[in-house]
Design an enzyme around this catalytic site. Structure first.
Site, PDB file in Angstrom:
ATOM      1  CB  ALA A 158      -0.924  -0.027   1.214  1.00 27.47           C
ATOM      2  N   PRO A 159       0.280   2.395  -0.447  1.00 27.74           N
ATOM      3  CG  PRO A 159      -1.072   3.934  -1.612  1.00 27.74           C
ATOM      4  CD  PRO A 159      -1.085   2.543  -1.027  1.00 27.74           C
ATOM      5  CD1 TRP A 160       4.249   7.435   0.676  1.00 24.33           C
ATOM      6  CD2 TRP A 160       2.811   9.159   0.692  1.00 24.33           C
ATOM      7  NE1 TRP A 160       4.639   8.324  -0.300  1.00 24.33           N
ATOM      8  CE2 TRP A 160       3.780   9.397  -0.298  1.00 24.33           C
ATOM      9  CE3 TRP A 160       1.796  10.112   0.892  1.00 24.33           C
ATOM     10  CZ2 TRP A 160       3.786  10.527  -1.096  1.00 24.33           C
ATOM     11  CZ3 TRP A 160       1.802  11.248   0.101  1.00 24.33           C
ATOM     12  CH2 TRP A 160       2.790  11.441  -0.876  1.00 24.33           C
ATOM     13  CE  LYS A 207       6.214  -2.306   1.861  1.00 23.72           C
ATOM     14  NZ  LYS A 207       6.161  -0.989   2.525  1.00 23.72           N
ATOM     15  N   PRO A 208       1.828  -2.088   4.698  1.00 21.44           N
ATOM     16  CG  PRO A 208       1.063  -1.449   6.796  1.00 21.44           C
ATOM     17  CD  PRO A 208       1.841  -2.515   6.099  1.00 21.44           C
ATOM     18  CB  SER A 209       3.283   3.578   3.025  1.00 19.08           C
ATOM     19  OG  SER A 209       4.345   4.501   3.139  1.00 19.08           O
ATOM     20  CD  GLU A 210       8.548   2.795   2.932  1.00 15.98           C
ATOM     21  OE1 GLU A 210       7.542   2.087   2.704  1.00 15.98           O
ATOM     22  OE2 GLU A 210       9.365   3.121   2.050  1.00 15.98           O
ATOM     23  CB  SER A 265       5.516   5.709  -7.669  1.00 16.94           C
ATOM     24  OG  SER A 265       6.503   4.788  -7.282  1.00 16.94           O
ATOM     25  CB  THR A 311       7.063   1.209  -6.797  1.00 14.24           C
ATOM     26  OG1 THR A 311       7.796   2.260  -6.181  1.00 14.24           O
ATOM     27  CG2 THR A 311       7.005   0.025  -5.861  1.00 14.24           C
ATOM     28  CD  GLU A 328      -5.779   0.100  -9.395  1.00 13.88           C
ATOM     29  OE1 GLU A 328      -5.748   1.199  -9.971  1.00 13.88           O
ATOM     30  OE2 GLU A 328      -6.516  -0.830  -9.749  1.00 13.88           O
ATOM     31  CB  CYS A 352      -3.477   8.091  -7.814  1.00 14.44           C
ATOM     32  SG  CYS A 352      -4.977   7.378  -7.149  1.00 14.44           S
ATOM     33  CD  GLU A 363       1.467  10.556  -9.354  1.00 16.86           C
ATOM     34  OE1 GLU A 363       2.383   9.725  -9.211  1.00 16.86           O
ATOM     35  OE2 GLU A 363       0.284  10.304  -9.088  1.00 16.86           O
TER      36      GLU A 363
HETATM   37  P1  NAD Z   1       5.834   4.179  -3.730  1.00 19.83           P
HETATM   38  O1  NAD Z   1       5.844   3.523  -5.039  1.00 19.83           O
HETATM   39  O2  NAD Z   1       7.025   4.922  -3.286  1.00 19.83           O
HETATM   40  O3  NAD Z   1       5.541   3.118  -2.577  1.00 19.83           O
HETATM   41  C1  NAD Z   1       4.368   2.333  -2.595  1.00 19.83           C
HETATM   42  C2  NAD Z   1       4.612   1.096  -1.777  1.00 19.83           C
HETATM   43  O4  NAD Z   1       5.540   0.268  -2.470  1.00 19.83           O
HETATM   44  C3  NAD Z   1       5.221   1.349  -0.402  1.00 19.83           C
HETATM   45  O5  NAD Z   1       4.620   0.488   0.537  1.00 19.83           O
HETATM   46  C4  NAD Z   1       6.678   0.998  -0.614  1.00 19.83           C
HETATM   47  O6  NAD Z   1       7.330   0.576   0.557  1.00 19.83           O
HETATM   48  C5  NAD Z   1       6.573  -0.143  -1.602  1.00 19.83           C
HETATM   49  N1  NAD Z   1       7.767  -0.393  -2.409  1.00 19.83           N
HETATM   50  C6  NAD Z   1       8.682   0.506  -2.840  1.00 19.83           C
HETATM   51  N2  NAD Z   1       9.630  -0.127  -3.575  1.00 19.83           N
HETATM   52  C7  NAD Z   1       9.292  -1.438  -3.618  1.00 19.83           C
HETATM   53  C8  NAD Z   1       9.858  -2.583  -4.232  1.00 19.83           C
HETATM   54  N3  NAD Z   1      10.964  -2.511  -4.967  1.00 19.83           N
HETATM   55  N4  NAD Z   1       9.249  -3.767  -4.073  1.00 19.83           N
HETATM   56  C9  NAD Z   1       8.106  -3.857  -3.359  1.00 19.83           C
HETATM   57  N5  NAD Z   1       7.529  -2.811  -2.739  1.00 19.83           N
HETATM   58  C10 NAD Z   1       8.102  -1.609  -2.881  1.00 19.83           C
HETATM   59  O7  NAD Z   1       4.527   5.076  -3.727  1.00 19.83           O
HETATM   60  P2  NAD Z   1       4.068   6.090  -2.584  1.00 19.83           P
HETATM   61  O8  NAD Z   1       4.996   7.235  -2.686  1.00 19.83           O
HETATM   62  O9  NAD Z   1       3.870   5.392  -1.286  1.00 19.83           O
HETATM   63  O10 NAD Z   1       2.627   6.498  -3.093  1.00 19.83           O
HETATM   64  C11 NAD Z   1       2.431   7.485  -4.006  1.00 19.83           C
HETATM   65  C12 NAD Z   1       2.193   6.884  -5.377  1.00 19.83           C
HETATM   66  O11 NAD Z   1       1.081   5.997  -5.323  1.00 19.83           O
HETATM   67  C13 NAD Z   1       1.816   7.944  -6.387  1.00 19.83           C
HETATM   68  O12 NAD Z   1       2.450   7.696  -7.611  1.00 19.83           O
HETATM   69  C14 NAD Z   1       0.306   7.773  -6.515  1.00 19.83           C
HETATM   70  O13 NAD Z   1      -0.215   8.240  -7.711  1.00 19.83           O
HETATM   71  C15 NAD Z   1       0.161   6.308  -6.364  1.00 19.83           C
HETATM   72  N6  NAD Z   1      -1.204   5.963  -5.965  1.00 19.83           N
HETATM   73  C16 NAD Z   1      -2.001   5.346  -6.893  1.00 19.83           C
HETATM   74  C17 NAD Z   1      -3.326   5.038  -6.573  1.00 19.83           C
HETATM   75  C18 NAD Z   1      -4.224   4.347  -7.572  1.00 19.83           C
HETATM   76  O14 NAD Z   1      -5.287   3.879  -7.179  1.00 19.83           O
HETATM   77  N7  NAD Z   1      -3.849   4.227  -8.829  1.00 19.83           N
HETATM   78  C19 NAD Z   1      -3.842   5.357  -5.313  1.00 19.83           C
HETATM   79  C20 NAD Z   1      -2.996   5.986  -4.406  1.00 19.83           C
HETATM   80  C21 NAD Z   1      -1.683   6.280  -4.746  1.00 19.83           C
END
Ligand code: NAD
Length: 482
Positions: free
Chosen positions: A152-154, A178-181, A231, A234, A252, A286, A384
């Site tokens: 999940a994201p943050w 796994k939630p966001s750190e 993102s 990721t 997503e 997003c 973005e």
């Molecule tokens: P991020 O990609 O940095 O992190 C998302 C999650 O992925 C975190 O839990 C992180 O720890 C994990 N992660 C990072 N690298 C990884 C790897 N190599 N392997 C496995 N897990 C890994 O994203 P963020 O900054 O937490 O969230 C913001 C992003 O999420 C933005 O791009 C936003 O648009 C997107 N988002 C999309 C939606 C949607 O429904 N499409 C909804 C909310 C957010």
């Protein structure tokens, strides 16, 4: 918040609240004052292995539950959420810096999603039953995948966790999430609460960062599907790593939503809509309305209304009171990233009409910002930003160019069209390459309707019965009749 207010949370594994296997912890910040509010486990490969083992133990019994039982469990999860809505909203406010009203609004949305999937659990069907070969009866079973990994994201921590957990459990899967750190506390607390109603091992929640925990979830051979909200970068890494075990991937990802404003639109209505849709959650959404494409006839009027709307937002630490409409961005890093976009845009000739700076000395704030004088190829239009920043473009020869410019980004998550003409609206919905297109609004979503992107915004759907399809597999059973 003083050091004595710092709370400690554990992971949920096999029905127990536990620390990380290696005992490591991470400090979690409130981004408004930038102070520590919690300590959570910092996991690694051993935590993923332990959570998968707990899920494995629960998998067969949960697969064999009847849909009515899963419905009961999801309804119980919704009731737990409702009973603790105030506490969970407070955690969301403290960890994400969300305004009080926004966090409070999110809680009933989360329980509605759980209730939707509680009902949806009882709707799953295969499409064919009959005699398709001479002397044979065939039928189709829709089955759970087994153990699913979810990341999940943050930005909407608890809501994004629910979007993942609810369809997965409704379909009969067991989960390692796994939630966001950066923002794990509401999910950890909710996991602790639902441990009372769920069989052990059905839902496992483990914390840690991407390389430490996320990557091991993606690589684990017993996990059948990995679902990420995050993102684009990721998502691409995960899709590459998942190829090694050929697990299914559900992505997503980010967005760069265009707002297509036809000459017959009402500039005031556009500005009122975008006051919410561009700046809700500090633009860390997003689907945030981030690129406004306006017909020349009403460009000046739209710009004037938008600047007035953005500069009227009350920005602050949500702890200052209910009048705060926009909080900080999530971290110092994100603040720097957003301001970096603005620096580079202004150095190449863009004009900041309101905002453009942090605006506060403490916490990770960015003012609501409107930028004009940008070109379609500019970084700030193409990438973005994930902050409270909106670009506005005047589109000459609007009828020919508006849809082309709207589609001309790598993303395809969401878009909106503003017009009073139903033919304009219908044509635009058909022509826009985005997973959701709103008309005369931007942002609302529904439990019943699919949410998910095209192009680099990913694939797979959240919400709706389409997500149940993503969390299931289809099997052909064939019986010789004599
Ligand atoms: P991020 O990609 O940095 O992190 C998302 C999650 O992925 C975190 O839990 C992180 O720890 C994990 N992660 C990072 N690298 C990884 C790897 N190599 N392997 C496995 N897990 C890994 O994203 P963020 O900054 O937490 O969230 C913001 C992003 O999420 C933005 O791009 C936003 O648009 C997107 N988002 C999309 C939606 C949607 O429904 N499409 C909804 C909310 C957010």
């Amino acid at each position: 918040m003083s050091a004595t207010d710092v709370r400690t949370f554990g992971n949920l594994v096999g029905g127990e609240i536990v620390g990380a296997v290696e005992g490591a912890t991470r400090e979690i910040l409130n981004p408004a004052p930038g102070e520590v509010i919690a300590r959570v486990p910092e996991g690694g490969a051993a935590d993923v292995a332990r959570a998968v083992a707990a899920a494995r133990e629960a998998r067969i019994a949960f697969r064999d539950t009847i849909p009515a039982k899963r419905q009961e469990l999801l309804l119980a999860m919704a009731d737990v959420l409702d009973r603790h809505a105030e506490e969970l909203a407070a955690l969301e406010i403290a960890n994400v810096g969300k305004p009080n009203a926004l966090a409070a609004e999110e809680m009933p949305i989360c329980s509605d999603e759980l209730r939707f999937f509680a009902g949806a659990a009882r709707t799953m069907q295969g499409q064919a039953t009959g005699e398709y070969g001479e002397g044979y009866t065939s039928f189709v079973r829709r089955e759970p995948l087994g153990i699913v990994g979810q990341i999940a994201p943050w930005n909407y921590p608890l809501m994004m966790a629910i979007w993942k957990i609810a369809p997965a459990l409704a379909a009969g899967n067991v989960v390692v999430l796994k939630p966001s750190e950066l923002t794990p506390v509401s999910t950890l607390r909710y996991a602790e609460l639902v441990a009372e109603v769920l069989p052990p091992g059905v839902l496992n929640v483990i914390t840690g960062d991407g390389p430490g925990v996320g990557q091991h979830i993606v690589e684990h051979p017993e996990i059948s599907l990995v679902s990420l909200t995050g993102s684009v970068g990721t998502g691409k890494n995960i899709a590459r790593s998942a190829a090694d075990t050929l697990k299914r991937v559900h992505l997503e990802l980010g967005g760069k939503a265009p707002v297509v404003v036809f000459p017959d639109a009402d500039p005031k209505a556009v500005a009122e809509g975008l006051r919410v849709a561009s700046f809700l959650n500090s633009g860390q959404d997003c689907t945030a309305a981030s690129r406004v494409l306006v017909a020349p006839e009403i460009y000046d009027a739209v710009l004037e209304e938008l600047v007035a709307a953005a500069s009227s937002l009350v920005v602050g630490d949500p702890a200052e009171g209910d009048q705060v409409e926009m909080g900080p961005v999530i971290s110092a890093r994100q603040q720097e990233r957003v301001l970096g976009f603005l620096d580079r845009a202004t150095s190449s000739g863009a004009e900041v009409l309101t905002g453009g700076a942090a605006g506060r000395d403490t916490g990770f704030f960015v003012q609501p910002t409107i930028v004009a004088g940008v070109g379609q190829a500019d970084e700030i239009v193409q990438s973005e930003v994930f902050g409270p920043v909106v670009t506005v473009q005047r589109v000459d020869d609007f009828a020919t160019n508006a849809i082309t410019l709207a589609n001309d980004v790598p993303y395809g998550l969401a878009a909106s069209v503003w017009t009073r003409d139903v033919a304009n609206a219908m044509n635009a919905i058909r022509q826009l390459d985005f997973g959701c297109v709103w008309v005369n609004d931007h942002l609302p979503f529904l439990s019943e309707m699919p949410h998910g992107g095209f192009k680099e915004s990913g694939y797979g759907k959240d919400l709706s019965i389409y997500s149940l399809e993503d969390y299931t597999r289809v099997k052909h059973g064939m019986i010789k009749l004599s």
